[in-house]
Design a protein around this motif. Structure first.
Motif, PDB file in Angstrom:
ATOM      1  N   TYR A 379      -9.458 -34.720  86.058  1.00 40.29           N
ATOM      2  CA  TYR A 379     -10.438 -33.360  85.601  1.00 40.29           C
ATOM      3  C   TYR A 379     -11.367 -33.136  86.184  1.00 40.29           C
ATOM      4  O   TYR A 379     -11.509 -33.449  87.029  1.00 40.29           O
ATOM      5  N   GLU A 380     -10.154 -31.655  87.412  1.00 39.11           N
ATOM      6  CA  GLU A 380     -11.334 -31.123  87.807  1.00 39.11           C
ATOM      7  C   GLU A 380     -12.833 -29.981  87.343  1.00 39.11           C
ATOM      8  O   GLU A 380     -12.495 -29.325  86.676  1.00 39.11           O
ATOM      9  N   CYS A 381     -13.638 -30.885  88.209  1.00 37.49           N
ATOM     10  CA  CYS A 381     -15.019 -30.187  87.768  1.00 37.49           C
ATOM     11  C   CYS A 381     -15.397 -29.318  88.962  1.00 37.49           C
ATOM     12  O   CYS A 381     -16.100 -29.998  89.977  1.00 37.49           O
ATOM     13  N   SER A 382     -15.265 -28.181  89.136  1.00 40.68           N
ATOM     14  CA  SER A 382     -15.322 -27.521  89.797  1.00 40.68           C
ATOM     15  C   SER A 382     -16.336 -26.758  89.764  1.00 40.68           C
ATOM     16  O   SER A 382     -16.918 -26.679  88.649  1.00 40.68           O
ATOM     17  N   SER A 383     -16.878 -26.194  90.356  1.00 40.74           N
ATOM     18  CA  SER A 383     -18.326 -25.232  89.828  1.00 40.74           C
ATOM     19  C   SER A 383     -18.297 -23.529  89.473  1.00 40.74           C
ATOM     20  O   SER A 383     -19.264 -23.494  88.590  1.00 40.74           O
ATOM     21  N   SER A 384     -16.900 -23.733  89.197  1.00 42.99           N
ATOM     22  CA  SER A 384     -16.414 -22.218  88.819  1.00 42.99           C
ATOM     23  C   SER A 384     -14.972 -22.852  88.005  1.00 42.99           C
ATOM     24  O   SER A 384     -14.395 -22.856  88.966  1.00 42.99           O
ATOM     25  N   TYR A 385     -14.807 -21.419  86.910  1.00 40.99           N
ATOM     26  CA  TYR A 385     -13.389 -20.952  86.896  1.00 40.99           C
ATOM     27  C   TYR A 385     -13.090 -19.984  86.629  1.00 40.99           C
ATOM     28  O   TYR A 385     -13.813 -18.823  85.756  1.00 40.99           O
ATOM     29  N   SER A 386     -12.052 -19.220  87.335  1.00 38.52           N
ATOM     30  CA  SER A 386     -11.735 -17.990  86.951  1.00 38.52           C
ATOM     31  C   SER A 386     -10.854 -17.489  85.980  1.00 38.52           C
ATOM     32  O   SER A 386      -9.617 -18.222  85.997  1.00 38.52           O
ATOM     33  N   ILE A 387     -10.857 -16.723  85.225  1.00 37.14           N
ATOM     34  CA  ILE A 387      -9.833 -16.060  84.593  1.00 37.14           C
ATOM     35  C   ILE A 387      -9.600 -14.779  84.260  1.00 37.14           C
ATOM     36  O   ILE A 387     -10.366 -13.581  84.629  1.00 37.14           O
TER      37      ILE A 387
END
Length: 816
Positions: A379-387
Motif C-alpha cells: 500500500y502506498e505510503c505517500s506524503s499526502s492524499y487528496s480527496i
C-alpha cells in the motif's frame, strides 16, 4: 276537666318531642357504633399502635466492610473517632433555632460559626452544599476530628450544649497505603436520603436513617455488600420515658470485605508517573500553538492481559476522599465540583472520552483484512492524499513508498489508512450509499466493543462513540434547525460550516471516513476501552469485561464469593491476522515510533508491544495516547493537551513497566525489586477470626524506584535508558521527559486543622500542590471540540456543539 292548658297538647309540641327523641337516639346509636368499631372491629390494631407508643428504638450502626487491595492491604477501612453531632429536632425547639448553641459549639471546636450552621441546614433545590441530605431526625455530624479535651468540655457542660453529643464512633477512613490515592476508584459516602429510604423499604436491603451509602466508585457499586445491617434494640418505656424493660434486640451485622485486583504499590507508581508526565509536558513548547502544553488532565489503566482485572487505575486531577468523611466543608466542596479545579470527581479512565488518534489503527487494520484486503499489500505510503480539493497529509509529509499494513502500524502511516477507508467508502456507494452498505470500518469498531460500555464494575461508565451512518443521521436531526438558522454561504468560518451541515450534515462523507480511519473526526473512546482491546490482542483475542472487585468475603471469613472474569467474546479477526498485528505492534516498540522510549528494554525476556497516538482536538492542543502490552499486562495512558504519544506518555508507561518487572534503565532485571512480575492470583490469607492478613507496604514505593533510576542515569544519556535520535530530538516532537518531586497528599488527621491554620488543601493530583495537582478537567475532547466529560444520556441525540472543518481545508497532522 284537666288543668293542662289546651295549648300543651298541641300537635306542634308533640312533633318537637318526637324529633328530640330521634336525635338523642341517633346520637346514642352513632356513639355506640363508633365504640364498637374502635374496640371490637379495629381493637387489635389500635392496641398494637398503643403498645408501640411505649417502645423506643436505639439504632446501632453496622461497621462497614473494608475495601482491600489484591494482597489484603486496606484501601478503605474504619477507625474510631470522637464525633460531635447535633440534633436538629432539639435545636428547632429553641427560640433562635439553636443559633446560640451552635455559635458556642463553634468556639469549642475551633470552627467558624457559619461553617457549623451550614452543616446542620437541610439540603434542597435552593440550598447549596455543604448541607445535610440525610434524615432531619437523625443526629447530624459536625466534625469527626474532635479532641478528647473538646469532647470532655461538651459532655461536662451538657446544660450549655442542649442537643449536642460527643461520642466515639466508627467512621470511614481512606488509608492511602504507600501514598496511593485511588480516590475515583474507591468513591465516597454520604448520608442516606428520605427518598432512598422510601424507595428501598420493601427491598431485601432497606435503609435506616443512620445509614451512610456509597455515592461513587466501589463504595457505590458494592454498597449492599459493604454496608451490613444495623442493629436495633427496642426498649419498653413508661409515660415519663423511663426504661422498664427490653422488648427485642437485633444485633448489628457488619458488612462484608471487598478484595480488589488493585495493587496499592502499582497504584502509587501509576498515579505518580501520570502526574510527573503531566508536569513534564507543561514544560515543553507546543510549536503548533506557540505556547507550552497545558496537560490539563489524564488517566492511566494497568490491566491483567489474560483476565481483564484492573491492577491500577489513576485519574488526574484527583482529590482526597477523606474530605467527605464527617461532612464536607464548603471550600472542599467548591474545589471538587468547581470548574477551576477541573472536576476531579470524574474518573477519566472510564468517563473521559477523546479521539484516540493512531492507537485506533489496529481496528481499521482488522477491518481492511475482513473486507478482503491483503495484509502484505503493498500500500502506498505517500506524503499526502487528496480527496477533491482537500489534502490529507501524512506526519511531516513523510513517505515510505509501498508498505504492508504491519509496516503502516509500525511507522503510523496515515495515508495508507486514508486510501483504504476512502476505497471502502466508494465501494459502499459514496455520497449515495447502497441499501446494504458493508461499512466494514464502522462495523469492526462495534465488534471491538467501541460505542458501548465495557461492563466494568464501576458506576457511570460512558460509551464513547463510533460515528457511523446512524450516528450521523441522529446528530443531524438534533442540530439541523440550529445549523440552518445560523448558516450562511460564503460567510464566516462558523457560518460556512453551519451552512454545509444544514444541507448535508446527515451524509457520511469521504472526509468523515478518512478522518475516522486514523482515530480522528467524531470518534470517541475511553482509556478502559482501549486497555481492554490491547489486552485482548495480548491474550490471543478474548475480550473481557474489566473488573476491579475480586472477591467478597464475609466478616467471619467463612463465606468467600469470588468475582470471576467474564469473557465478552472474541476480537473480529482470524488467528493469522491477530499474529501479524501482534508482530507489527512489537515492531512499534523495537523499530517504530515507540522504539526510542524502549531502548535497552529486555525484549528477549519480556516482549514489549506498543502503539503511539496523537489526536488532534479542535480548539485544543493535541492529546497524547500510548497503548502497550506484554504477555502479562496492558497499559494505556492518555494526557489531554499533553503533546505526542511517545513524547508525553511514553516515559511514564516505561517507568510503570520498570516497576512491575524490576527492570533497571539499562535493561537489567532485578526480581527482588519487581513489584508484580506476574499478576496476583491467590486471595489474601484469612485468619481464623475472620480478619484478613495484610503484608507491610513501603511508605512510598516510588521513592526506591526513583532512587534506583537516578543512580543508573548518572552515566546515561537519556532519562529512560533509551537512545534518542542523533539530533537529540524525539522522532515526533522533540519532547524530553523530566522528573519533579511530588509531595504526598495531606494526612487526613491534619488536613482540616492545617486548613484552618492557612494551609488550604488543593483538589489536585497525587502531589496535591503543584501544577500536576490542579490541571483542567476534560480527559480530551473530540476533534470538533465537544466536551467529553459529560456525555449525553443514553438514547438522547447528540447536542449541537462546535462546528466541523469545512471541506477543502487541509487537515494538519501531528505526530503518530
Amino acid at each position: 276537666m284537666t288543668n293542662i292548658p289546651e295549648t300543651g297538647r298541641s300537635s306542634r309540641v308533640q312533633i318537637r318531642l318526637v324529633v328530640i327523641q330521634v336525635l338523642v337516639l341517633s346520637l346514642l346509636g352513632t356513639l355506640g357504633g363508633r365504640l364498637w368499631y374502635l374496640q371490637i372491629r379495629e381493637g387489635a390494631e389500635y392496641a398494637k399502635e398503643a403498645s408501640g407508643n411505649h417502645v423506643q428504638q436505639v439504632v446501632q450502626p453496622a461497621v462497614r466492610g473494608s475495601i482491600l487491595d489484591a494482597r489484603g492491604v486496606a484501601l478503605a477501612d474504619n477507625e474510631t473517632r470522637l464525633v460531635v453531632s447535633a440534633s436538629r429536632t432539639d435545636l428547632m425547639k429553641m427560640p433562635d433555632d439553636g443559633k446560640a448553641v451552635l455559635t458556642k459549639l463553634a468556639g469549642v471546636l475551633d470552627m467558624a460559626p457559619k461553617e457549623v450552621m451550614e452543616k446542620v441546614r437541610l439540603c434542597d433545590a435552593k440550598t447549596p452544599q455543604p448541607c445535610w441530605n440525610g434524615s432531619p431526625y437523625q443526629p447530624i455530624p459536625i466534625t469527626d476530628e474532635a479532641t478528647a479535651k473538646q469532647a470532655l468540655q461538651i459532655r461536662e457542660r451538657a446544660e450549655d450544649f442542649p442537643g449536642i453529643t460527643a461520642e466515639p464512633q466508627a467512621v470511614r477512613r481512606y488509608a492511602g497505603p504507600g501514598k496511593s490515592n485511588t480516590a475515583q476508584v474507591l468513591g465516597y459516602l454520604s448520608p442516606v436520603t428520605d427518598e432512598e429510604i422510601t424507595k428501598a423499604q420493601d427491598t431485601e436491603s432497606p435503609y435506616l436513617r443512620s445509614d451512610m451509602v456509597g455515592r461513587s466508585g466501589l463504595e457505590r457499586q458494592y454498597d449492599k455488600q459493604l454496608r451490613g445491617k444495623a442493629g436495633v434494640t427496642r426498649y419498653e418505656v413508661d409515660k415519663l420515658g423511663r426504661v422498664i424493660g427490653q422488648a427485642q434486640a437485633d444485633p448489628a451485622q457488619p458488612g462484608a470485605n471487598l478484595v480488589t485486583s488493585i495493587d496499592a504499590r502499582v497504584q502509587r507508581v501509576a498515579e505518580y508517573e501520570l502526574n510527573e508526565a503531566m508536569k513534564a509536558a507543561r514544560k515543553e513548547h507546543d510549536r503548533n500553538t506557540n505556547r507550552n502544553y497545558e496537560a490539563d488532565s489524564g488517566a492511566v489503566v494497568v490491566m491483567e492481559a489474560k483476565t481483564g482485572r484492573v491492577v491500577a487505575m489513576a485519574s488526574n486531577p484527583s482529590y482526597d476522599p477523606n474530605a467527605w468523611v464527617g461532612g464536607i466543608s464548603s471550600k472542599d466542596y467548591a474545589r471538587l465540583t468547581g470548574k477551576n479545579s477541573n472536576y476531579p470527581l470524574l474518573n477519566r479512565a472510564i468517563q473521559g472520552q477523546s479521539a484516540p488518534g493512531s492507537i485506533f489503527k489496529v481496528i481499521p487494520t482488522a477491518a481492511a483484512i475482513n473486507a478482503g484486503y491483503s495484509f502484505d499489500g503493498p500500500y502506498e505510503c505517500s506524503s499526502s492524499y487528496s480527496i477533491g480539493g482537500q489534502v490529507f497529509k501524512n506526519f511531516e509529509s513523510q513517505s515510505f513508498g509501498g508498505i504492508s499494513l504491519g509496516r503502516a502500524l509500525e511507522v503510523s502511516c496515515d495515508t495508507v489508512f486514508y486510501r483504504l477507508s476512502h476505497e471502502e467508502w466508494k465501494r459502499d456507494g459514496g455520497n449515495k450509499p447502497k441499501k446494504n452498505a458493508k461499512d466494514w470500518f464502522y462495523k469492526t469498531a462495534h465488534q471491538f466493543g467501541l460505542g458501548q460500555e465495557t461492563g466494568i464494575d464501576l458506576p457511570n461508565e460512558v460509551t464513547g462513540r463510533v460515528p457511523d451512518r446512524q450516528w450521523k443521521a441522529d446528530y443531524w436531526k438534533a442540530n439541523k434547525d440550529a445549523w440552518c438558522r445560523t448558516g450562511k454561504k460564503g460567510g464566516s468560518y462558523a457560518e460556512q460550516i453551519a451552512y454545509e451541515n444544514c444541507l448535508e450534515g446527515n451524509r457520511l462523507r469521504a472526509g468523515d471516513s478518512v478522518n475516522y480511519s486514523i482515530g480522528q473526526g467524531d470518534t470517541l473512546v475511553t482509556p478502559i476501552q482501549m486497555a481492554s482491546i490491547y489486552a485482548a490482542i495480548s491474550n490471543g483475542g478474548t475480550m473481557h469485561s474489566p473488573t476491579v472487585g475480586k472477591a467478597v468475603i464475609s466478616p467471619d471469613g467463612k463465606s468467600i464469593t469470588e468475582i470471576e472474569p467474564e469473557a465478552q467474546g472474541k476480537l473480529p479477526m482470524t488467528k493469522t491476522t491477530l499474529k501479524r498485528i501482534d508482530e507489527a505492534l512489537e515492531g512499534v516498540a523495537t523499530r517504530g515510533t515507540a522504539a526510542w522510549r524502549f531502548g535497552g528494554w529486555p525484549q528477549d525476556k519480556i516482549p514489549m508491544h506498543a502503539k503511539t497516538g496523537t489526536a488532534e482536538v479542535y480548539g485544543k492542543q493535541t492529546t497524547s495516547w500510548f497503548a502497550t502490552y506484554t504477555k502479562d499486562y496492558a497499559i494505556v495512558m492518555t494526557i489531554a493537551q499533553g503533546g505526542t504519544g511517545s513524547g508525553a506518555s511514553g516515559p511514564a508507561v516505561r517507568n510503570i513497566y520498570n516497576a512491575l518487572y524490576g527492570v533497571s534503565p539499562d535493561g537489567e532485571i532485578d526480581k527482588k525489586k519487581a513489584l508484580l512480575p506476574t499478576p496476583q492470583k491467590k486471595l489474601p490469607a484469612i485468619r481464623t477470626d475472620g480478619t484478613i492478613a495484610s503484608p507491610k507496604i513501603a511508605k512510598d514505593p516510588v521513592k526506591e524506584l526513583k532512587a534506583a533510576q537516578e543512580a543508573a542515569q548518572e552515566g546515561e544519556g537519556t532519562p529512560d535508558g533509551g537512545q534518542a535520535p542523533d539530533d537529540g530530538q524525539a522522532p515526533d516532537d522533540g519532547q524530553q521527559d523530566g522528573t519533579v518531586n511530588t509531595p504526598p497528599p495531606a494526612n487526613r488527621d491534619t488536613r482540616r486543622r492545617d486548613a484552618r491554620r492557612g494551609r488550604g488543601r488543593r483538589a489536585g493530583g497525587p502531589g496535591g500542590d503543584g501544577p500536576g495537582g490542579d490541571g483542567c478537567c476534560d480527559a480530551g475532547r473530540p476533534a470538533d471540540g465537544r466536551s467529553a466529560a459529560r456525555p449525553p444520556q443514553r438514547g438522547a441525540p447528540p447536542r449541537a456543539t462546535a462546528p466541523r472543518r469545512p471541506r477543502g481545508q487541509a487537515q494538519r497532522r501531528s505526530a503518530p
